[in-house]
Design a protein around this motif. Structure first.
Motif, short mmCIF file in Angstrom:
data_model
loop_
_atom_site.label_atom_id
_atom_site.label_comp_id
_atom_site.label_asym_id
_atom_site.label_seq_id
_atom_site.Cartn_x
_atom_site.Cartn_y
_atom_site.Cartn_z
N LEU A 212 5.93 -3.84 3.98
CA LEU A 212 7.21 -3.14 3.91
C LEU A 212 8.25 -3.95 3.14
O LEU A 212 9.04 -3.40 2.37
CB LEU A 212 7.73 -2.85 5.33
CG LEU A 212 6.97 -1.80 6.15
CD1 LEU A 212 7.63 -1.63 7.51
CD2 LEU A 212 6.92 -0.46 5.42
N GLU A 213 8.21 -5.26 3.33
CA GLU A 213 9.16 -6.13 2.62
C GLU A 213 8.95 -6.05 1.11
O GLU A 213 9.92 -5.93 0.34
CB GLU A 213 8.99 -7.56 3.10
CG GLU A 213 9.85 -8.59 2.37
CD GLU A 213 11.33 -8.39 2.62
OE1 GLU A 213 12.12 -8.69 1.70
OE2 GLU A 213 11.70 -7.93 3.72
N ASP A 214 7.70 -6.10 0.67
CA ASP A 214 7.39 -6.13 -0.77
C ASP A 214 7.56 -4.78 -1.45
O ASP A 214 7.76 -4.73 -2.67
CB ASP A 214 5.96 -6.63 -0.99
CG ASP A 214 5.77 -8.06 -0.52
OD1 ASP A 214 6.77 -8.80 -0.43
OD2 ASP A 214 4.61 -8.44 -0.21
N THR A 215 7.45 -3.71 -0.70
CA THR A 215 7.48 -2.38 -1.32
C THR A 215 8.72 -1.59 -0.90
O THR A 215 9.65 -1.41 -1.69
CB THR A 215 6.21 -1.59 -0.93
OG1 THR A 215 6.08 -1.55 0.50
CG2 THR A 215 4.96 -2.23 -1.52
N PHE A 216 8.75 -1.15 0.33
CA PHE A 216 9.82 -0.26 0.79
C PHE A 216 11.20 -0.92 0.68
O PHE A 216 12.13 -0.34 0.11
CB PHE A 216 9.54 0.17 2.24
CG PHE A 216 10.70 0.83 2.92
CD1 PHE A 216 11.13 2.08 2.51
CD2 PHE A 216 11.37 0.19 3.95
CE1 PHE A 216 12.21 2.69 3.14
CE2 PHE A 216 12.45 0.79 4.58
CZ PHE A 216 12.88 2.05 4.17
N PHE A 217 11.36 -2.12 1.22
CA PHE A 217 12.68 -2.74 1.25
C PHE A 217 13.13 -3.21 -0.13
O PHE A 217 14.27 -2.95 -0.55
CB PHE A 217 12.69 -3.90 2.24
CG PHE A 217 12.81 -3.46 3.67
CD1 PHE A 217 14.01 -3.05 4.20
CD2 PHE A 217 11.69 -3.43 4.50
CE1 PHE A 217 14.13 -2.62 5.52
CE2 PHE A 217 11.79 -3.01 5.81
CZ PHE A 217 13.01 -2.59 6.33
N LYS A 218 12.26 -3.87 -0.88
CA LYS A 218 12.66 -4.42 -2.17
C LYS A 218 12.78 -3.36 -3.25
O LYS A 218 13.65 -3.44 -4.12
CB LYS A 218 11.65 -5.49 -2.61
CG LYS A 218 11.77 -6.80 -1.85
CD LYS A 218 10.84 -7.85 -2.42
CE LYS A 218 11.00 -9.18 -1.69
NZ LYS A 218 10.08 -10.23 -2.23
N GLN A 219 11.91 -2.33 -3.20
CA GLN A 219 11.87 -1.36 -4.29
C GLN A 219 12.67 -0.09 -4.03
O GLN A 219 12.95 0.67 -4.96
CB GLN A 219 10.42 -0.98 -4.61
CG GLN A 219 9.56 -2.16 -5.04
CD GLN A 219 8.14 -1.75 -5.39
OE1 GLN A 219 7.92 -0.70 -5.99
NE2 GLN A 219 7.17 -2.58 -5.03
#
Length: 338
Positions: A212-219
């Motif tokens: 989630l950190e690498d995809t949802f939150f950052k992107q």
């Protein structure tokens, strides 16, 4: 002495032609350099013609037996025609007749797959529906994962084949070929993702939060305004990696806690509108029995299918939540379908 070869197709054609010209069987045998008895036997068999098929009298079914079959079919869903007739002590009925009788009173259908719901599950589903009955669902982000394989769901590779045409050949894999795990979300009329889980990664609490950190939150999430983040409600199902203490605490540090994190009843995929999005995508990527040769190719197909889903379709899905909640309450927590 070895057995002589049977007449070939060309020899049979020559025999017919010689007979039409008026040649005797003895002369034909000399011309073809075959035994006279072989030629005579072929001529005799050809003149006899086919034997007429003797129609056997069919077993008559009485009205009383028909009623018994109808009751048995109702009590034995998914049973074969033979099992249904045997349970009624009706013997001597060919399969074609059994199927013709059953078609008048029943229909062949596949069993529906749904999670088991006990009394506790139904009560929790009702409590959930009552809790969120007045919620503005346009502010809820509905999320879930989906696994796609190279070959698609079993039984999808069926369709109409024209007369004289052969069915397409499907690849047969010894080990299945693996699959791709996809995560996505929908909110109002917007699609979030899809994002691909790295191959070989098993989603536990730690890897799920990192994903989630690498995809949802950052992107996606970090680009939203402060007012949007304040009002958004994050929904995830009750999978162990989602509902663990580690994941809950990690989301709380990200500001998703208490009322901003939707509670979810157990065994309730029918309440999540993103499940319908998965159905739309799968129908697109596996249409006409489509198969894939690599994980990258099936992932590219998922991305392309997701881009073709317009905002109106997503809005229809997210806008169906009020009706789903009312259906859950009307069915006292029972399964509502999708």
């Amino acid at each position: 002495m070895g057995q002589k070869k049977d007449l070939t197709g060309s020899e049979k054609s020559k025999i017919v032609r010689y007979l039409a010209e008026g040649c005797s069987s003895l002369k034909i045998a000399k011309l073809l350099k075959r035994d006279h008895r072989t030629i005579k036997r072929f001529i005799q068999n050809s003149q006899q013609g086919r034997k007429k098929r003797v129609e056997k009298p069919r077993r008559k079914i009485t009205a009383h037996e028909l009623r018994k079959v109808k009751r048995a079919a109702a009590k034995m869903p998914l049973a074969t025609s033979l099992a249904i007739f045997q349970s009624c002590n009706i013997t001597g009925v060919p399969k074609s007749t059994r199927c013709a009788i059953l078609r008048d009173m029943a229909k062949v259908r596949k069993a529906e797959r749904r999670p088991p719901l006990n009394k506790t599950h139904k009560l929790k589903r009702q409590d959930w529906a009552k809790k969120y009955l007045k919620t503005d669902f346009s502010k809820v982000l509905w999320t879930d994962e989906m696994r796609v394989s190279l070959d698609g769901p079993d039984g999808w590779a069926r369709g109409w084949i024209g007369k004289g045409q052969r069915a397409l050949v499907r690849l047969r894999r010894q080990q299945g070929g693996g699959g791709v795990l996809v995560w996505a979300g929908i909110i109002k009329d917007e699609l979030v993702g899809p994002f691909r889980v790295e191959d070989g990664v098993k989603l536990n609490s730690q890897s799920y939060c990192q994903f989630l950190e690498d995809t949802f939150f950052k992107q996606w999430y970090r680009k939203k305004s402060a007012s949007f983040k304040k009002n958004m409600i994050f929904m995830q199902d009750s999978a162990p990696s989602h509902a663990s203490k580690y994941s809950t605490a990690w989301l709380a540090r990200k500001g998703i806690k208490e009322e901003k994190l939707m509670t979810w009843p157990p065994c309730s995929p029918d309440l999540n509108p993103i499940e319908n999005l998965w159905s739309i995508i799968k129908c697109e990527i596996y249409k006409e029995g489509k198969q894939y040769t690599s994980l990258n190719s099936v992932w590219e197909a998922v991305v392309a299918a997701a881009r073709n889903v317009d905002g109106e379709q997503i809005k229809t899905l997210t806008g169906s939540m009020d009706g789903r909640l009312l259906s859950v309450l009307a069915k006292k927590g029972g399964y509502i379908g999708r």
